[in-house]
Enzyme design. Sequence first.
Site, PDB file in Angstrom:
ATOM      1  N   ASP A   1      -2.822 -10.783  -1.701  1.00  0.00           N
ATOM      2  CA  ASP A   1      -3.368 -10.349  -0.820  1.00  0.00           C
ATOM      3  C   ASP A   1      -4.947  -9.952  -0.975  1.00  0.00           C
ATOM      4  O   ASP A   1      -5.784  -9.889  -1.983  1.00  0.00           O
ATOM      5  CB  ASP A   1      -2.220  -8.868  -0.337  1.00  0.00           C
TER       6      ASP A   1
ATOM      7  N   HIS B   1      -6.654  -7.411   0.248  1.00  0.00           N
ATOM      8  CA  HIS B   1      -6.864  -6.517  -0.404  1.00  0.00           C
ATOM      9  C   HIS B   1      -5.736  -5.443  -1.542  1.00  0.00           C
ATOM     10  O   HIS B   1      -4.455  -6.138  -1.627  1.00  0.00           O
ATOM     11  CB  HIS B   1      -6.386  -5.213   0.761  1.00  0.00           C
TER      12      HIS B   1
ATOM     13  N   HIS C   1       1.229  -1.255   0.232  1.00  0.00           N
ATOM     14  CA  HIS C   1      -0.361   0.138  -0.028  1.00  0.00           C
ATOM     15  C   HIS C   1       0.909   1.311   0.241  1.00  0.00           C
ATOM     16  O   HIS C   1       0.357   2.350  -0.709  1.00  0.00           O
ATOM     17  CB  HIS C   1      -0.887  -0.071   1.108  1.00  0.00           C
TER      18      HIS C   1
ATOM     19  N   ASP D   1      -4.117 -12.925   4.275  1.00  0.00           N
ATOM     20  CA  ASP D   1      -5.678 -11.976   4.696  1.00  0.00           C
ATOM     21  C   ASP D   1      -6.815 -12.775   4.099  1.00  0.00           C
ATOM     22  O   ASP D   1      -7.948 -11.728   4.629  1.00  0.00           O
ATOM     23  CB  ASP D   1      -5.582 -10.452   4.813  1.00  0.00           C
TER      24      ASP D   1
END
Length: 316
Positions: free
Chosen positions: A176, A178, A139, A260
Amino acid sequence: MFSNTFSTSSKFTNKFPIIYSDSFLSHDTGIYHPEKAGRLTAIVEALKNSAIASQLVWQEPTDRQNILKEVLRFHTQEYLETLQAITERGGGYIDGDTIASPQTYDVALLALSAWLDGVDVVLESGRPSFVLARPPGHHARAHSGMGFCIFGNAAIAAMSAIDRLNLKRVAILDWDVHHGNGTQEAVWDRPDIAYVSTHQAPFYPMTGRKDETGNHDNILNIPMRSGSAIAEYLPVFENQIMPFLRNFDPDLLIVSAGFDANADDPLASILLNPEDFGTFTNLCLELTTKILFGLEGGYDFDSLSRSVIAVIEQCL
Protein backbone atom coordinates in the site's frame (compact mmCIF):
# COMPACT_ATOMS: atom_id res chain seq x y z
CA MET A 1 -26.14 -8.46 -6.12
CA PHE A 2 -23.54 -11.06 -7.09
CA SER A 3 -24.25 -13.79 -4.55
CA ASN A 4 -25.90 -16.18 -6.99
CA THR A 5 -22.48 -17.13 -8.36
CA PHE A 6 -20.82 -17.82 -5.02
CA SER A 7 -19.60 -21.19 -3.87
CA THR A 8 -19.72 -22.14 -0.21
CA SER A 9 -16.31 -23.80 -0.49
CA SER A 10 -13.25 -23.64 -2.70
CA LYS A 11 -12.23 -27.18 -1.76
CA PHE A 12 -11.49 -29.65 -4.56
CA THR A 13 -11.28 -27.00 -7.25
CA ASN A 14 -8.44 -25.71 -9.40
CA LYS A 15 -10.05 -22.29 -9.63
CA PHE A 16 -8.68 -19.20 -7.89
CA PRO A 17 -10.55 -18.52 -4.61
CA ILE A 18 -11.93 -15.07 -3.84
CA ILE A 19 -13.51 -14.46 -0.45
CA TYR A 20 -16.18 -11.80 -0.79
CA SER A 21 -19.62 -10.83 0.52
CA ASP A 22 -22.13 -8.18 -0.51
CA SER A 23 -22.32 -7.43 3.21
CA PHE A 24 -19.04 -5.53 2.86
CA LEU A 25 -20.96 -2.88 0.92
CA SER A 26 -22.99 -2.07 4.05
CA HIS A 27 -20.09 -0.25 5.72
CA ASP A 28 -21.44 3.13 4.60
CA THR A 29 -18.92 5.96 4.59
CA GLY A 30 -20.90 8.23 2.26
CA ILE A 31 -20.56 8.88 -1.45
CA TYR A 32 -17.82 11.49 -1.04
CA HIS A 33 -15.52 9.40 1.13
CA PRO A 34 -12.61 7.79 -0.78
CA GLU A 35 -13.04 4.43 0.97
CA LYS A 36 -16.56 3.62 -0.19
CA ALA A 37 -18.54 0.61 -1.36
CA GLY A 38 -17.98 1.46 -5.02
CA ARG A 39 -14.41 0.26 -4.68
CA LEU A 40 -15.61 -3.30 -4.22
CA THR A 41 -18.41 -3.22 -6.76
CA ALA A 42 -15.95 -1.91 -9.36
CA ILE A 43 -13.51 -4.76 -8.67
CA VAL A 44 -16.21 -7.44 -8.69
CA GLU A 45 -17.74 -6.13 -11.93
CA ALA A 46 -14.31 -6.02 -13.56
CA LEU A 47 -13.48 -9.57 -12.48
CA LYS A 48 -16.81 -10.93 -13.68
CA ASN A 49 -16.30 -9.32 -17.08
CA SER A 50 -12.61 -10.28 -17.38
CA ALA A 51 -10.93 -12.99 -19.43
CA ILE A 52 -10.21 -14.90 -16.20
CA ALA A 53 -13.83 -14.90 -14.93
CA SER A 54 -14.29 -18.62 -15.56
CA GLN A 55 -11.17 -19.41 -13.52
CA LEU A 56 -12.46 -17.81 -10.32
CA VAL A 57 -14.47 -19.33 -7.49
CA TRP A 58 -16.31 -16.99 -5.14
CA GLN A 59 -16.56 -17.91 -1.49
CA GLU A 60 -18.77 -16.34 1.20
CA PRO A 61 -16.91 -15.57 4.45
CA THR A 62 -17.61 -17.61 7.56
CA ASP A 63 -19.71 -16.11 10.32
CA ARG A 64 -17.29 -17.19 13.06
CA GLN A 65 -18.70 -17.60 16.55
CA ASN A 66 -15.30 -16.89 18.13
CA ILE A 67 -14.46 -13.82 16.07
CA LEU A 68 -14.27 -11.51 19.12
CA LYS A 69 -11.51 -13.70 20.54
CA GLU A 70 -9.62 -13.15 17.29
CA VAL A 71 -10.11 -9.37 17.42
CA LEU A 72 -8.77 -9.30 20.97
CA ARG A 73 -5.46 -10.76 19.82
CA PHE A 74 -4.61 -7.13 19.01
CA HIS A 75 -7.39 -4.71 19.91
CA THR A 76 -8.51 -3.71 23.38
CA GLN A 77 -11.88 -4.55 24.89
CA GLU A 78 -12.42 -0.83 25.43
CA TYR A 79 -12.05 -0.13 21.71
CA LEU A 80 -14.51 -2.89 20.84
CA GLU A 81 -17.06 -1.45 23.26
CA THR A 82 -16.52 2.09 21.98
CA LEU A 83 -16.93 1.01 18.34
CA GLN A 84 -20.07 -0.95 19.15
CA ALA A 85 -21.53 2.03 21.00
CA ILE A 86 -20.83 4.36 18.05
CA THR A 87 -22.59 2.04 15.62
CA GLU A 88 -25.54 1.41 17.92
CA ARG A 89 -26.25 5.12 18.18
CA GLY A 90 -26.30 5.44 14.39
CA GLY A 91 -22.64 5.89 13.51
CA GLY A 92 -20.07 8.63 13.70
CA TYR A 93 -16.39 9.47 13.36
CA ILE A 94 -13.73 7.27 14.98
CA ASP A 95 -11.07 9.76 13.96
CA GLY A 96 -10.95 12.65 11.49
CA ASP A 97 -11.30 10.46 8.41
CA THR A 98 -12.54 7.11 9.73
CA ILE A 99 -16.31 6.74 9.69
CA ALA A 100 -18.49 4.11 11.34
CA SER A 101 -22.03 3.56 10.08
CA PRO A 102 -24.71 1.53 11.89
CA GLN A 103 -23.47 -1.65 10.18
CA THR A 104 -19.73 -1.05 10.54
CA TYR A 105 -19.14 -3.12 13.68
CA ASP A 106 -20.70 -6.25 12.18
CA VAL A 107 -19.18 -5.69 8.74
CA ALA A 108 -15.70 -5.21 10.20
CA LEU A 109 -16.04 -8.47 12.13
CA LEU A 110 -17.10 -10.25 8.93
CA ALA A 111 -14.18 -8.69 7.04
CA LEU A 112 -11.73 -10.03 9.61
CA SER A 113 -13.41 -13.43 9.38
CA ALA A 114 -12.89 -13.31 5.61
CA TRP A 115 -9.16 -12.74 6.13
CA LEU A 116 -9.06 -15.74 8.48
CA ASP A 117 -10.95 -17.81 5.90
CA GLY A 118 -8.37 -16.75 3.35
CA VAL A 119 -5.59 -18.06 5.59
CA ASP A 120 -7.40 -21.39 5.91
CA VAL A 121 -7.99 -21.67 2.14
CA VAL A 122 -4.35 -20.91 1.31
CA LEU A 123 -2.95 -23.38 3.81
CA GLU A 124 -5.42 -26.09 2.77
CA SER A 125 -4.70 -25.72 -0.94
CA GLY A 126 -1.08 -24.57 -0.84
CA ARG A 127 -2.02 -21.88 -3.37
CA PRO A 128 -2.90 -18.16 -3.31
CA SER A 129 -6.29 -16.62 -2.62
CA PHE A 130 -7.63 -13.06 -2.48
CA VAL A 131 -9.82 -11.46 0.18
CA LEU A 132 -11.96 -8.67 -1.28
CA ALA A 133 -13.19 -7.11 1.94
CA ARG A 134 -13.68 -3.73 3.51
CA PRO A 135 -13.15 -1.85 5.75
CA PRO A 136 -9.38 -2.10 5.35
CA GLY A 137 -7.09 -2.62 8.31
CA HIS A 138 -3.42 -1.74 8.27
CA HIS A 139 -3.74 1.66 10.05
CA ALA A 140 -6.01 0.39 12.84
CA ARG A 141 -4.28 0.58 16.22
CA ALA A 142 -4.88 -1.48 19.34
CA HIS A 143 -7.12 1.12 20.94
CA SER A 144 -8.72 2.81 17.91
CA GLY A 145 -9.54 2.72 14.24
CA MET A 146 -7.51 5.07 12.06
CA GLY A 147 -7.04 6.05 8.43
CA PHE A 148 -10.24 4.41 7.08
CA CYS A 149 -9.33 1.20 8.97
CA ILE A 150 -11.34 -0.53 11.72
CA PHE A 151 -9.59 -3.80 12.68
CA GLY A 152 -5.99 -4.87 11.98
CA ASN A 153 -6.94 -7.62 9.56
CA ALA A 154 -3.49 -8.60 8.27
CA ALA A 155 -1.80 -8.58 11.68
CA ILE A 156 -4.61 -10.52 13.34
CA ALA A 157 -4.65 -13.03 10.47
CA ALA A 158 -0.92 -13.59 10.98
CA MET A 159 -1.28 -14.00 14.76
CA SER A 160 -4.22 -16.32 14.30
CA ALA A 161 -2.38 -18.47 11.75
CA ILE A 162 0.45 -19.03 14.22
CA ASP A 163 -1.77 -19.72 17.21
CA ARG A 164 -4.62 -21.66 15.57
CA LEU A 165 -2.70 -23.53 12.90
CA ASN A 166 0.69 -23.95 14.60
CA LEU A 167 2.70 -22.11 11.98
CA LYS A 168 6.20 -21.10 12.99
CA ARG A 169 6.62 -17.91 10.96
CA VAL A 170 4.31 -15.63 8.98
CA ALA A 171 5.44 -12.66 6.89
CA ILE A 172 3.34 -9.64 5.95
CA LEU A 173 4.24 -7.65 2.83
CA ASP A 174 2.49 -4.28 2.63
CA TRP A 175 2.74 -2.55 -0.74
CA ASP A 176 0.00 0.00 0.00
CA VAL A 177 1.21 3.55 -0.64
CA HIS A 178 0.74 4.38 3.07
CA HIS A 179 2.77 2.81 5.86
CA GLY A 180 0.82 0.25 7.87
CA ASN A 181 1.50 1.75 11.28
CA GLY A 182 -1.13 -0.43 12.92
CA THR A 183 0.32 -3.64 11.52
CA GLN A 184 3.78 -2.58 12.62
CA GLU A 185 2.52 -1.82 16.12
CA ALA A 186 0.88 -5.24 16.34
CA VAL A 187 3.97 -7.25 15.35
CA TRP A 188 6.72 -5.08 16.86
CA ASP A 189 7.44 -7.62 19.61
CA ARG A 190 6.72 -10.75 17.55
CA PRO A 191 9.86 -12.58 16.35
CA ASP A 192 7.58 -15.04 14.54
CA ILE A 193 5.96 -12.36 12.34
CA ALA A 194 7.92 -10.27 9.84
CA TYR A 195 6.55 -7.03 8.42
CA VAL A 196 7.81 -5.42 5.20
CA SER A 197 6.43 -2.12 3.91
CA THR A 198 7.07 0.04 0.87
CA HIS A 199 5.36 3.42 1.22
CA GLN A 200 5.52 6.99 0.02
CA ALA A 201 7.47 9.16 2.46
CA PRO A 202 7.18 11.65 3.95
CA PHE A 203 3.46 10.94 3.92
CA TYR A 204 0.53 9.90 6.09
CA PRO A 205 0.73 8.50 8.78
CA MET A 206 4.33 9.77 9.12
CA THR A 207 5.66 6.43 10.38
CA GLY A 208 7.76 3.75 8.71
CA ARG A 209 11.29 5.11 8.90
CA LYS A 210 14.16 2.80 7.98
CA ASP A 211 15.30 2.68 11.60
CA GLU A 212 11.95 1.25 12.75
CA THR A 213 13.02 -2.39 12.69
CA GLY A 214 11.07 -4.00 15.53
CA ASN A 215 12.42 -5.57 18.69
CA HIS A 216 13.66 -8.62 16.79
CA ASP A 217 14.80 -7.02 13.51
CA ASN A 218 11.56 -8.43 12.12
CA ILE A 219 10.49 -5.21 10.38
CA LEU A 220 11.80 -3.81 7.10
CA ASN A 221 10.57 -0.35 6.16
CA ILE A 222 11.43 1.07 2.75
CA PRO A 223 10.30 4.68 2.30
CA MET A 224 9.83 5.67 -1.35
CA ARG A 225 10.07 9.21 -2.69
CA SER A 226 7.11 10.91 -4.33
CA GLY A 227 7.26 10.20 -8.07
CA SER A 228 8.84 6.76 -7.70
CA ALA A 229 7.87 4.27 -10.43
CA ILE A 230 8.68 0.66 -11.29
CA ALA A 231 12.28 1.60 -12.07
CA GLU A 232 12.71 2.57 -8.42
CA TYR A 233 10.56 -0.21 -6.98
CA LEU A 234 12.00 -3.21 -8.81
CA PRO A 235 15.53 -2.96 -7.36
CA VAL A 236 13.97 -2.53 -3.90
CA PHE A 237 12.01 -5.75 -4.35
CA GLU A 238 14.90 -7.70 -5.85
CA ASN A 239 17.71 -6.47 -3.59
CA GLN A 240 15.99 -5.83 -0.26
CA ILE A 241 12.49 -7.28 0.09
CA MET A 242 12.98 -10.71 -1.44
CA PRO A 243 16.29 -11.44 0.37
CA PHE A 244 14.70 -10.33 3.65
CA LEU A 245 11.70 -12.60 3.12
CA ARG A 246 13.82 -15.54 1.95
CA ASN A 247 15.96 -15.24 5.06
CA PHE A 248 12.84 -15.16 7.25
CA ASP A 249 11.50 -18.27 5.45
CA PRO A 250 7.78 -17.84 6.25
CA ASP A 251 5.23 -20.66 6.31
CA LEU A 252 2.70 -18.16 4.96
CA LEU A 253 2.94 -14.80 3.20
CA ILE A 254 0.14 -12.28 3.74
CA VAL A 255 0.09 -9.34 1.32
CA SER A 256 -1.59 -6.13 2.45
CA ALA A 257 -2.57 -5.41 -1.12
CA GLY A 258 -3.24 -1.71 -1.36
CA PHE A 259 -3.29 -0.26 -4.86
CA ASP A 260 -3.11 3.45 -4.09
CA ALA A 261 0.49 3.52 -5.34
CA ASN A 262 -0.98 3.60 -8.86
CA ALA A 263 -0.16 6.69 -10.88
CA ASP A 264 -3.90 7.39 -11.34
CA ASP A 265 -4.73 7.24 -7.63
CA PRO A 266 -6.00 10.58 -6.28
CA LEU A 267 -4.59 10.22 -2.75
CA ALA A 268 -0.87 9.74 -3.43
CA SER A 269 2.05 10.54 -5.73
CA ILE A 270 3.67 7.21 -6.60
CA LEU A 271 3.68 6.31 -10.31
CA LEU A 272 3.15 2.56 -10.53
CA ASN A 273 0.89 0.96 -13.15
CA PRO A 274 -1.53 -1.95 -12.59
CA GLU A 275 0.74 -4.45 -14.34
CA ASP A 276 3.54 -3.60 -11.90
CA PHE A 277 1.60 -5.30 -9.12
CA GLY A 278 1.63 -8.40 -11.30
CA THR A 279 5.42 -8.12 -11.37
CA PHE A 280 5.54 -7.92 -7.58
CA THR A 281 3.23 -10.95 -7.40
CA ASN A 282 5.55 -12.98 -9.62
CA LEU A 283 8.45 -12.24 -7.31
CA CYS A 284 6.40 -13.33 -4.30
CA LEU A 285 5.41 -16.56 -6.04
CA GLU A 286 9.10 -17.38 -6.44
CA LEU A 287 9.28 -17.36 -2.64
CA THR A 288 6.10 -19.33 -1.90
CA THR A 289 2.71 -20.17 -3.38
CA LYS A 290 1.14 -19.90 0.07
CA ILE A 291 0.08 -16.27 -0.32
CA LEU A 292 -3.01 -14.53 0.99
CA PHE A 293 -3.75 -11.24 -0.75
CA GLY A 294 -6.08 -8.92 1.18
CA LEU A 295 -7.40 -5.61 -0.06
CA GLU A 296 -6.21 -2.43 1.65
CA GLY A 297 -6.24 0.95 -0.18
CA GLY A 298 -6.77 2.01 -3.79
CA TYR A 299 -9.19 4.78 -4.71
CA ASP A 300 -9.18 5.10 -8.49
CA PHE A 301 -11.72 2.47 -9.47
CA ASP A 302 -10.23 1.65 -12.88
CA SER A 303 -6.59 1.25 -11.82
CA LEU A 304 -7.72 -0.52 -8.65
CA SER A 305 -9.70 -3.12 -10.60
CA ARG A 306 -6.97 -3.62 -13.20
CA SER A 307 -4.40 -4.08 -10.43
CA VAL A 308 -6.42 -6.82 -8.72
CA ILE A 309 -6.80 -8.58 -12.07
CA ALA A 310 -3.05 -8.26 -12.72
CA VAL A 311 -2.28 -9.94 -9.39
CA ILE A 312 -4.72 -12.80 -9.93
CA GLU A 313 -3.55 -13.38 -13.53
CA GLN A 314 -0.04 -14.05 -12.29
CA CYS A 315 -1.36 -16.49 -9.68
CA LEU A 316 -3.21 -18.38 -12.44
